[in-house]
Design a protein around this motif. Structure first.
Motif, PDB file in Angstrom:
ATOM      1  N   ASN A   1       0.828  -1.213   0.000  1.00 37.90           N
ATOM      2  CA  ASN A   1       0.000   0.000   0.000  1.00 37.90           C
ATOM      3  C   ASN A   1       0.862   1.262   0.000  1.00 37.90           C
ATOM      4  O   ASN A   1       2.030   1.221   0.363  1.00 37.90           O
ATOM      5  N   ARG A   2       0.253   2.374  -0.401  1.00 38.15           N
ATOM      6  CA  ARG A   2       0.954   3.659  -0.288  1.00 38.15           C
ATOM      7  C   ARG A   2       1.349   3.862   1.174  1.00 38.15           C
ATOM      8  O   ARG A   2       0.545   3.655   2.080  1.00 38.15           O
ATOM      9  N   SER A   3       2.571   4.311   1.387  1.00 41.95           N
ATOM     10  CA  SER A   3       3.108   4.330   2.747  1.00 41.95           C
ATOM     11  C   SER A   3       2.666   5.586   3.490  1.00 41.95           C
ATOM     12  O   SER A   3       2.170   6.544   2.888  1.00 41.95           O
ATOM     13  N   PRO A   4       2.824   5.600   4.814  1.00 39.66           N
ATOM     14  CA  PRO A   4       2.322   6.740   5.613  1.00 39.66           C
ATOM     15  C   PRO A   4       2.854   8.093   5.158  1.00 39.66           C
ATOM     16  O   PRO A   4       2.135   9.095   5.236  1.00 39.66           O
ATOM     17  N   GLN A   5       4.093   8.162   4.717  1.00 38.68           N
ATOM     18  CA  GLN A   5       4.639   9.447   4.250  1.00 38.68           C
ATOM     19  C   GLN A   5       4.347   9.710   2.780  1.00 38.68           C
ATOM     20  O   GLN A   5       4.831  10.695   2.215  1.00 38.68           O
ATOM     21  N   GLY A   6       3.614   8.829   2.141  1.00 37.24           N
ATOM     22  CA  GLY A   6       3.458   8.898   0.694  1.00 37.24           C
ATOM     23  C   GLY A   6       4.670   8.261   0.041  1.00 37.24           C
ATOM     24  O   GLY A   6       4.565   7.301  -0.708  1.00 37.24           O
ATOM     25  N   LYS A   7       5.832   8.765   0.383  1.00 34.68           N
ATOM     26  CA  LYS A   7       7.093   8.194  -0.077  1.00 34.68           C
ATOM     27  C   LYS A   7       8.121   8.389   1.034  1.00 34.68           C
ATOM     28  O   LYS A   7       8.179   9.461   1.658  1.00 34.68           O
ATOM     29  N   PRO A   8       8.981   7.397   1.276  1.00 33.99           N
ATOM     30  CA  PRO A   8      10.077   7.611   2.229  1.00 33.99           C
ATOM     31  C   PRO A   8      10.951   8.777   1.768  1.00 33.99           C
ATOM     32  O   PRO A   8      11.055   9.067   0.577  1.00 33.99           O
ATOM     33  N   VAL A   9      11.585   9.448   2.716  1.00 35.38           N
ATOM     34  CA  VAL A   9      12.498  10.547   2.386  1.00 35.38           C
ATOM     35  C   VAL A   9      13.724   9.981   1.662  1.00 35.38           C
ATOM     36  O   VAL A   9      14.286   8.966   2.061  1.00 35.38           O
ATOM     37  N   VAL A  10      14.122  10.657   0.567  1.00 34.16           N
ATOM     38  CA  VAL A  10      15.290  10.234  -0.213  1.00 34.16           C
ATOM     39  C   VAL A  10      16.474  11.131   0.137  1.00 34.16           C
ATOM     40  O   VAL A  10      16.403  12.354  -0.016  1.00 34.16           O
ATOM     41  N   SER A  11      17.550  10.520   0.625  1.00 44.90           N
ATOM     42  CA  SER A  11      18.750  11.287   0.971  1.00 44.90           C
ATOM     43  C   SER A  11      19.935  10.810   0.145  1.00 44.90           C
ATOM     44  O   SER A  11      19.898   9.732  -0.465  1.00 44.90           O
ATOM     45  N   HIS A  12      20.997  11.649   0.154  1.00 42.97           N
ATOM     46  CA  HIS A  12      22.195  11.293  -0.608  1.00 42.97           C
ATOM     47  C   HIS A  12      23.406  11.992   0.005  1.00 42.97           C
ATOM     48  O   HIS A  12      23.310  13.152   0.435  1.00 42.97           O
ATOM     49  N   VAL A  13      24.511  11.278   0.075  1.00 41.96           N
ATOM     50  CA  VAL A  13      25.773  11.872   0.519  1.00 41.96           C
ATOM     51  C   VAL A  13      26.403  12.561  -0.685  1.00 41.96           C
ATOM     52  O   VAL A  13      26.755  11.903  -1.674  1.00 41.96           O
ATOM     53  N   LEU A  14      26.540  13.880  -0.609  1.00 42.63           N
ATOM     54  CA  LEU A  14      26.986  14.653  -1.771  1.00 42.63           C
ATOM     55  C   LEU A  14      28.458  14.395  -2.073  1.00 42.63           C
ATOM     56  O   LEU A  14      29.319  14.507  -1.196  1.00 42.63           O
ATOM     57  N   THR A  15      28.750  14.059  -3.326  1.00 40.44           N
ATOM     58  CA  THR A  15      30.125  13.954  -3.802  1.00 40.44           C
ATOM     59  C   THR A  15      30.208  14.705  -5.126  1.00 40.44           C
ATOM     60  O   THR A  15      29.181  14.983  -5.777  1.00 40.44           O
ATOM     61  N   ALA A  16      31.428  15.015  -5.542  1.00 36.31           N
ATOM     62  CA  ALA A  16      31.595  15.738  -6.805  1.00 36.31           C
ATOM     63  C   ALA A  16      31.046  14.923  -7.969  1.00 36.31           C
ATOM     64  O   ALA A  16      30.500  15.475  -8.927  1.00 36.31           O
ATOM     65  N   ASP A  17      31.175  13.595  -7.887  1.00 35.38           N
ATOM     66  CA  ASP A  17      30.740  12.735  -8.993  1.00 35.38           C
ATOM     67  C   ASP A  17      29.231  12.558  -9.072  1.00 35.38           C
ATOM     68  O   ASP A  17      28.715  12.151 -10.112  1.00 35.38           O
ATOM     69  N   THR A  18      28.534  12.795  -7.952  1.00 34.42           N
ATOM     70  CA  THR A  18      27.098  12.501  -7.948  1.00 34.42           C
ATOM     71  C   THR A  18      26.254  13.737  -7.629  1.00 34.42           C
ATOM     72  O   THR A  18      25.084  13.617  -7.291  1.00 34.42           O
ATOM     73  N   ALA A  19      26.847  14.919  -7.741  1.00 28.11           N
ATOM     74  CA  ALA A  19      26.129  16.144  -7.388  1.00 28.11           C
ATOM     75  C   ALA A  19      24.906  16.352  -8.289  1.00 28.11           C
ATOM     76  O   ALA A  19      23.853  16.805  -7.827  1.00 28.11           O
ATOM     77  N   GLU A  20      25.027  16.027  -9.583  1.00 28.40           N
ATOM     78  CA  GLU A  20      23.890  16.203 -10.490  1.00 28.40           C
ATOM     79  C   GLU A  20      22.739  15.286 -10.100  1.00 28.40           C
ATOM     80  O   GLU A  20      21.572  15.685 -10.121  1.00 28.40           O
ATOM     81  N   PHE A  21      23.067  14.058  -9.756  1.00 33.19           N
ATOM     82  CA  PHE A  21      22.024  13.133  -9.321  1.00 33.19           C
ATOM     83  C   PHE A  21      21.318  13.679  -8.085  1.00 33.19           C
ATOM     84  O   PHE A  21      20.089  13.671  -7.985  1.00 33.19           O
ATOM     85  N   ALA A  22      22.112  14.163  -7.098  1.00 34.24           N
ATOM     86  CA  ALA A  22      21.523  14.704  -5.872  1.00 34.24           C
ATOM     87  C   ALA A  22      20.643  15.901  -6.174  1.00 34.24           C
ATOM     88  O   ALA A  22      19.562  16.059  -5.599  1.00 34.24           O
ATOM     89  N   ALA A  23      21.095  16.764  -7.089  1.00 36.38           N
ATOM     90  CA  ALA A  23      20.312  17.956  -7.428  1.00 36.38           C
ATOM     91  C   ALA A  23      18.989  17.590  -8.107  1.00 36.38           C
ATOM     92  O   ALA A  23      17.992  18.293  -7.975  1.00 36.38           O
ATOM     93  N   LEU A  24      18.981  16.481  -8.814  1.00 36.51           N
ATOM     94  CA  LEU A  24      17.765  16.024  -9.485  1.00 36.51           C
ATOM     95  C   LEU A  24      16.793  15.344  -8.534  1.00 36.51           C
ATOM     96  O   LEU A  24      15.581  15.477  -8.673  1.00 36.51           O
ATOM     97  N   SER A  25      17.323  14.636  -7.525  1.00 36.20           N
ATOM     98  CA  SER A  25      16.463  13.687  -6.825  1.00 36.20           C
ATOM     99  C   SER A  25      16.421  13.791  -5.313  1.00 36.20           C
ATOM    100  O   SER A  25      15.429  13.404  -4.707  1.00 36.20           O
ATOM    101  N   ALA A  26      17.498  14.230  -4.669  1.00 42.53           N
ATOM    102  CA  ALA A  26      17.579  14.106  -3.214  1.00 42.53           C
ATOM    103  C   ALA A  26      16.745  15.167  -2.498  1.00 42.53           C
ATOM    104  O   ALA A  26      16.648  16.310  -2.946  1.00 42.53           O
ATOM    105  N   GLU A  27      16.143  14.776  -1.398  1.00 41.86           N
ATOM    106  CA  GLU A  27      15.402  15.710  -0.552  1.00 41.86           C
ATOM    107  C   GLU A  27      16.220  16.122   0.667  1.00 41.86           C
ATOM    108  O   GLU A  27      15.991  17.148   1.278  1.00 41.86           O
ATOM    109  N   LEU A  28      17.172  15.282   1.019  1.00 37.88           N
ATOM    110  CA  LEU A  28      18.056  15.517   2.163  1.00 37.88           C
ATOM    111  C   LEU A  28      19.472  15.194   1.697  1.00 37.88           C
ATOM    112  O   LEU A  28      19.711  14.116   1.146  1.00 37.88           O
ATOM    113  N   VAL A  29      20.381  16.168   1.882  1.00 35.11           N
ATOM    114  CA  VAL A  29      21.738  16.008   1.363  1.00 35.11           C
ATOM    115  C   VAL A  29      22.737  16.153   2.505  1.00 35.11           C
ATOM    116  O   VAL A  29      22.643  17.084   3.316  1.00 35.11           O
ATOM    117  N   PHE A  30      23.680  15.225   2.552  1.00 34.60           N
ATOM    118  CA  PHE A  30      24.722  15.269   3.566  1.00 34.60           C
ATOM    119  C   PHE A  30      26.016  15.764   2.922  1.00 34.60           C
ATOM    120  O   PHE A  30      26.431  15.243   1.878  1.00 34.60           O
TER     121      PHE A  30
END
Length: 357
Positions: free
Chosen positions: A180-209
């Motif tokens: 079923n659809r979960s209580p938050q609608g969707k779990p929070v998506v986080s990402h550890v920011l690195t130079a190689d994955t910054a574009e991915f984080a900018a596109l998708s992450a809600e919480l960035v470390f």
């Protein structure tokens, strides 16, 4: 100010294990750390993962005694308020299985789950398609799809079930998700920011470390990431950016310095934990966090040694932050999104209905 804590059996200093017994890796010891963090009203407990990999010549003590999503499922039953973020890699799981697992975790925890996404550097297109599939699967069911109408014999409303039918370059997934659809609608998506994955984080992450070593570096990281968000049509206010901080806490500055120096001396290869090291009394730690609070949205605390580092932060630093009006006195909501001041995402079908009504 948002504050989470990264849970490690011995602590985040590579030499911490040399002062501890093996009991530290047991479930009850890890649960005690999370309970203490919840007592302090922290937003979330974070669980990293070695992703099943241990290089043959790596003698580090960073054993992870449990598979993290399994560990979080168990922890969700012994703590009631704190969020629980755990790590999983897109290269190691099929998107359907991972979407199902995190939707289940969000339901088990009553809306306190987060997925820290580990992606393959240089594979932005695949990573992004993976996230689109997972997000689409999380939208398989509208919030009111299940009616359990015994009189009419209708368990759910078919019109509120949505097939994904995704056929992309990397994945073909029909759906729907069988959770079923979960209580938050969707779990929070986080990402550890690195130079190689910054574009991915900018596109998708809600919480960035982020892991800056200085205030100037933190400003530069946040400024660069904000520009990336804008290029992808996202607002800075949609994302929380937290900096890693390693607090060496003592009753006096000398005590804290001795703890720092003792652990460093035990580290045979000179390895150090990653993040901003802050050494001093609880007031010194609070001063440092306050100075950074205008640059980042908060912090992920990496205690150098546990459980003492967790206890010292919760018992002495958190009260000082509250006294200064920098941290809340108690939980205001019940979900991880509410702790982080984020809105619950609407289901796409309900958004469409609102726009046409």
């Amino acid at each position: 100010m948002h504050i989470g804590i990264s849970i490690a059996p011995f602590g985040h200093h590579p030499a911490a294990w040399r002062e501890k017994s093996e009991d530290a890796i047991h479930f009850n010891a890890l649960a005690a750390q999370v309970k203490k963090a919840e007592e302090g009203g922290l937003d979330f407990a974070f669980f990293a993962d070695r992703l099943g990999q241990r290089p043959l010549n790596d003698l580090s003590p960073q054993a992870v005694p449990f598979e993290p999503t399994t560990l979080v499922a168990a922890l969700a039953t012994v703590v009631r308020r704190i969020g629980l973020i755990t790590t999983a890699a897109t290269a190691q799981h099929e998107p359907y299985n991972l979407a199902r697992r995190f939707a289940s975790l969000d339901t088990i925890s009553k809306g306190r789950a987060g997925w820290n996404v580990v992606v393959s550097p240089g594979a932005t297109a695949r990573n992004q398609e993976y996230l689109e599939v997972v997000n689409g699967l999380w939208d398989s069911w509208e919030d009111d799809a299940f009616v359990y109408d015994k009189a009419s014999g209708r368990f759910f409303l078919p019109e509120k079930m949505h097939l994904l039918d995704h056929k992309g370059e990397y994945f073909t997934v029909r759906g729907p998700l069988n959770v079923n659809r979960s209580p938050q609608g969707k779990p929070v998506v986080s990402h550890v920011l690195t130079a190689d994955t910054a574009e991915f984080a900018a596109l998708s992450a809600e919480l960035v470390f982020i892991d800056p070593a200085s205030l100037d570096e933190a400003r530069a990281l946040v400024s660069d990431f904000t520009q990336r968000l804008l290029r992808h049509g996202r607002k800075r206010s949609e994302v929380r950016i937290l900096a890693n901080v390693i607090p060496f806490i003592g009753a006096t500055k000398s005590d804290a310095q001795q703890l720092h120096d003792r652990l460093d001396a035990l580290s045979s290869d000179g390895e150090r934990p990653g993040g901003l090291e802050v050494i001093g009394t609880p007031l010194d730690i609070a001063d440092a966090l306050q100075a950074w609070s205008g640059i980042v949205d908060g912090f992920t605390v990496l205690p150098p040694v546990t459980p003492e580092g967790v206890d010292a932060f919760v018992d002495h630093v958190v009260p000082e932050l509250r006294k200064r009006g920098l941290f809340r006195n108690s939980y205001k909501g019940s979900t991880l999104r509410e702790h982080l001041g984020m809105h619950r995402p609407h289901h796409p079908a309900s958004q469409t209905a609102e726009q046409t009504s």
